[in-house]
Each structure stands twice: as structure tokens, then as C-alpha cells.
Scaffold this motif. Sequence first.
Motif, PDB file in Angstrom:
ATOM      1  N   GLU A   1       5.147  -5.532  -8.962  1.00  0.00           N
ATOM      2  CA  GLU A   1       5.735  -4.773  -7.866  1.00  0.00           C
ATOM      3  C   GLU A   1       4.891  -4.880  -6.602  1.00  0.00           C
ATOM      4  O   GLU A   1       5.429  -4.975  -5.484  1.00  0.00           O
ATOM      5  CB  GLU A   1       5.897  -3.315  -8.289  1.00  0.00           C
ATOM      6  CG  GLU A   1       6.982  -3.116  -9.347  1.00  0.00           C
ATOM      7  CD  GLU A   1       6.944  -1.751  -9.983  1.00  0.00           C
ATOM      8  OE1 GLU A   1       7.958  -1.355 -10.598  1.00  0.00           O
ATOM      9  OE2 GLU A   1       5.900  -1.060  -9.885  1.00  0.00           O
ATOM     10  N   LEU A   2       3.576  -4.886  -6.747  1.00  0.00           N
ATOM     11  CA  LEU A   2       2.705  -5.049  -5.592  1.00  0.00           C
ATOM     12  C   LEU A   2       2.835  -6.445  -5.005  1.00  0.00           C
ATOM     13  O   LEU A   2       2.836  -6.624  -3.773  1.00  0.00           O
ATOM     14  CB  LEU A   2       1.258  -4.760  -5.978  1.00  0.00           C
ATOM     15  CG  LEU A   2       0.929  -3.297  -6.297  1.00  0.00           C
ATOM     16  CD1 LEU A   2      -0.486  -3.163  -6.838  1.00  0.00           C
ATOM     17  CD2 LEU A   2       1.108  -2.427  -5.051  1.00  0.00           C
ATOM     18  N   SER A   3       2.961  -7.442  -5.851  1.00  0.00           N
ATOM     19  CA  SER A   3       3.137  -8.814  -5.366  1.00  0.00           C
ATOM     20  C   SER A   3       4.444  -8.970  -4.593  1.00  0.00           C
ATOM     21  O   SER A   3       4.506  -9.701  -3.603  1.00  0.00           O
ATOM     22  CB  SER A   3       3.110  -9.801  -6.535  1.00  0.00           C
ATOM     23  OG  SER A   3       1.830  -9.860  -7.119  1.00  0.00           O
ATOM     24  N   ALA A   4       5.465  -8.278  -5.050  1.00  0.00           N
ATOM     25  CA  ALA A   4       6.751  -8.336  -4.344  1.00  0.00           C
ATOM     26  C   ALA A   4       6.649  -7.683  -2.968  1.00  0.00           C
ATOM     27  O   ALA A   4       7.315  -8.115  -2.018  1.00  0.00           O
ATOM     28  CB  ALA A   4       7.829  -7.653  -5.173  1.00  0.00           C
ATOM     29  N   ALA A   5       5.793  -6.661  -2.857  1.00  0.00           N
ATOM     30  CA  ALA A   5       5.660  -5.941  -1.588  1.00  0.00           C
ATOM     31  C   ALA A   5       4.669  -6.590  -0.634  1.00  0.00           C
ATOM     32  O   ALA A   5       4.753  -6.388   0.582  1.00  0.00           O
ATOM     33  CB  ALA A   5       5.232  -4.498  -1.871  1.00  0.00           C
ATOM     34  N   VAL A   6       3.727  -7.349  -1.159  1.00  0.00           N
ATOM     35  CA  VAL A   6       2.682  -7.972  -0.346  1.00  0.00           C
ATOM     36  C   VAL A   6       2.749  -9.483  -0.536  1.00  0.00           C
ATOM     37  O   VAL A   6       2.211 -10.008  -1.526  1.00  0.00           O
ATOM     38  CB  VAL A   6       1.283  -7.436  -0.734  1.00  0.00           C
ATOM     39  CG1 VAL A   6       0.202  -8.076   0.146  1.00  0.00           C
ATOM     40  CG2 VAL A   6       1.236  -5.924  -0.636  1.00  0.00           C
ATOM     41  N   PRO A   7       3.390 -10.220   0.371  1.00  0.00           N
ATOM     42  CA  PRO A   7       3.545 -11.671   0.196  1.00  0.00           C
ATOM     43  C   PRO A   7       2.228 -12.409  -0.029  1.00  0.00           C
ATOM     44  O   PRO A   7       2.187 -13.379  -0.792  1.00  0.00           O
ATOM     45  CB  PRO A   7       4.203 -12.108   1.509  1.00  0.00           C
ATOM     46  CG  PRO A   7       4.945 -10.898   1.971  1.00  0.00           C
ATOM     47  CD  PRO A   7       4.099  -9.726   1.570  1.00  0.00           C
ATOM     48  N   ALA A   8       1.148 -11.938   0.588  1.00  0.00           N
ATOM     49  CA  ALA A   8      -0.136 -12.632   0.442  1.00  0.00           C
ATOM     50  C   ALA A   8      -0.630 -12.627  -0.997  1.00  0.00           C
ATOM     51  O   ALA A   8      -1.389 -13.518  -1.402  1.00  0.00           O
ATOM     52  CB  ALA A   8      -1.186 -12.001   1.353  1.00  0.00           C
TER      53      ALA A   8
END
Length: 387
Positions: A146-153
Motif C-alpha cells: 500500500e505504501l508503494s502504491a502511494a509513493v512512486p519512488a
Amino acid sequence: MYHIDDEQRRIRLGRRHLLVPSDRATSVVAVADAVVALHATDAATVFLSACARLTAPDVGAVERALYEDVSLVRLLSMRNTLFTMSRAVAPAVDTSNARRVAAKERQRLLKQLREDGNGLDERWLADVEQQTIAALAPRGRATGSELSAAVPALRTKITVFPGTKQETVQGVASRVIRVLAADGRIRRDLPRGSWTSSQFRWTAAEPWPASDPAQARVEVARRWLRSYGPATEGDLKWWTGWGVRETRDALAAIAPEEVLLDSGAVGWVVPGDLAVEPPPEPWAALLPALDPSAMGWADRTFQLPSNHRAALFDRSGNIGPTVWWNGGIVGGWAQSTNGELVWRLLSDVGKEASDLIGSEASRMSAWMGDARITPRFRTPLERELTA
């Protein structure tokens, strides 16, 4: 020199590690403090170790301590290993071990970013960390995905071990999250799935306040020696991962009592801890892989016959699930595919011991219910019993 024999060491272990039925605890925090810290590399180990020492084993009580009142916390600390401990112990462990581990984790990641050759540097990492914290705040808790989906970097790919046979392309998300957790800026929250799952959600946290490292090492060493003494300087150095000088300075500050062990080695106990302890009632235990009672010393000959090691350890020195009788490791256990607890005795311990081991297995099965346990580190005997 005062002599403490192996039998006394096993008696102390049973009582102080709360494995003797009459000495079991009523709280999860008391369990963690009794052994200083619980191994947490394998998510299930925390629950199995705690419930083995509780008068009323309760998965819910462990979950509440970890995720609701947060009276237990996880730190990447001794020997770069994940441990769970009480909030009373955590500040000293953080200062004496975890901060150094966190710094090494950060330097390792920065080295991999530089070696990738795409201009990723410390400034880039700081920006991604800030974005990750910002994305977590409104959510309260989130998985790595979920964090990866929200933060492209966080979806950035880097090449690790370039130019070697191990060269591979990997994402940075898990590494960035690991560094944030090591720094104490986020912590593991309730996992997806059951208590045996390692697919944790993450939530915000506050780093522990800084303190004097030398004093922190003294506190950790004193707590450890109360729980694991008599033990050698080498045992303390191995358990903590400290250097020789740090270990000796911490011991010297405690001013411990010197004792002779059956092995011929010199051991130490905290001041005033020389009294002979009476034998407790006979006891048996089924302890999980990496349980602190099996991982507390570099030299385990007082509790573990040398001819049992090949069956109970993996190639990296991790011990698997063990069966105990009166302070000694006498076999191993596993869970079959249908959920039944099965064990094999490697020592001839007699009918009384076999009956108590069976009773303890029944007690364990009752609180585990439908849970299925597969240790993260598989050992020869555990694999055989599972099959």
C-alpha cells in the motif's frame, strides 16, 4: 573459587525463564522481562515463547501487548536480529545495540544506491523516507504494498551486487521500510492474516530518546546476567554482539561474582547471586525455533548434548523447535500437515518425562487451535517430523 554445576544451571534456567509450571507468569510483559527479550525474526516465535511461559496461554494477550497498548516493542538489535522486549528494557537495548544496527542498515542501503549508478544518493533517500512517512500518516497503518502504491519512488528498481554472479534487480521499498523501522520512525503493526503471519502493516512511531551507550550496556548486561547467569564473558559477547572491550567494561561496572563452571570455564553471576536453588517440580516444555532459552549462550553444553546438534540446528546455527526435560534439551517437535503436534526424543528420559511431555503437547495444542506453524529456519529433525 565458588562452583556452580550444570545441574544448578538447569534449575536456574527452569525457574528464571518461567518454564517450571509453578513459576509461570500471568502477563506477557513479565515473560519478556524474564528472558530480557524474545526472538522475533519468526513472527510465530514471540507467541509460542510467551504462551509456553504463561499460566493461561492467550494469543489475544500477546496481540494486545504488541499492537494495542504496545507494552511490547520490536527492535532490530542484538546480532542484527529482531527482538521483542518490554518498554522498560527497550531504551537500553536501543542505545546499546539498535542505534548502531540502524546506522549500518542505512549505510548498506546507501552503498547499494550508489553502486546502482543512477544518481540515487542520501538526499534521494531522505526525500523518499519523508514521502513514506507522509503517506502513512493519514492512513494510520499500511502494508508495504500500500505504501508503494502511494509513493512512486518506492517502486524504484536498483541493481544489487553488480558485476558478480549474484547480480540481480530488486525494488527499494522493503529496504527503505527496513531502515525507517530500524531508526524507530515506524513500527510493525497488526499483520495481515493470523498471528503466524509476517506480512505486517506499518504505523508511525517515535524514536527512543538518546542516552549514554556505556550505561545502557551496563543495564542490558545486568539484566542478561540475572536471567542467564552463571555465564561467561564469551556468552555475553555473543548474545549482545558487542566487542570484547565493550563486554568487559559492562561486566566490570556490574562487579559480578566469579564462579567456576563444570566445563572448567570461569563464569559470572550478579552480586549476591550465589545461593543454591532447590530443585523445582519436574517439568517439560515444547519451545519454538530460536526460543531465548536455547539461544541465550554461545556455549550450550550444560543444556544440550553435543550429539543432538546436527538434528536440531540448521547450517547457520539457528536452533529449531525443541523438547525440554528439567532444563535439558532432549528432542525436537514439529506440526504435521494435519496440525497434530509430533515429537521425537533424542535422549532416553523415562516414562515420567514422556508423560509430562505429552501433557505439555496437549496444553500447547489446546491454545494453538487451528494455527499452522512452519519455522522460518528449517532444521533436519523438524523436516523429518513434518514429513
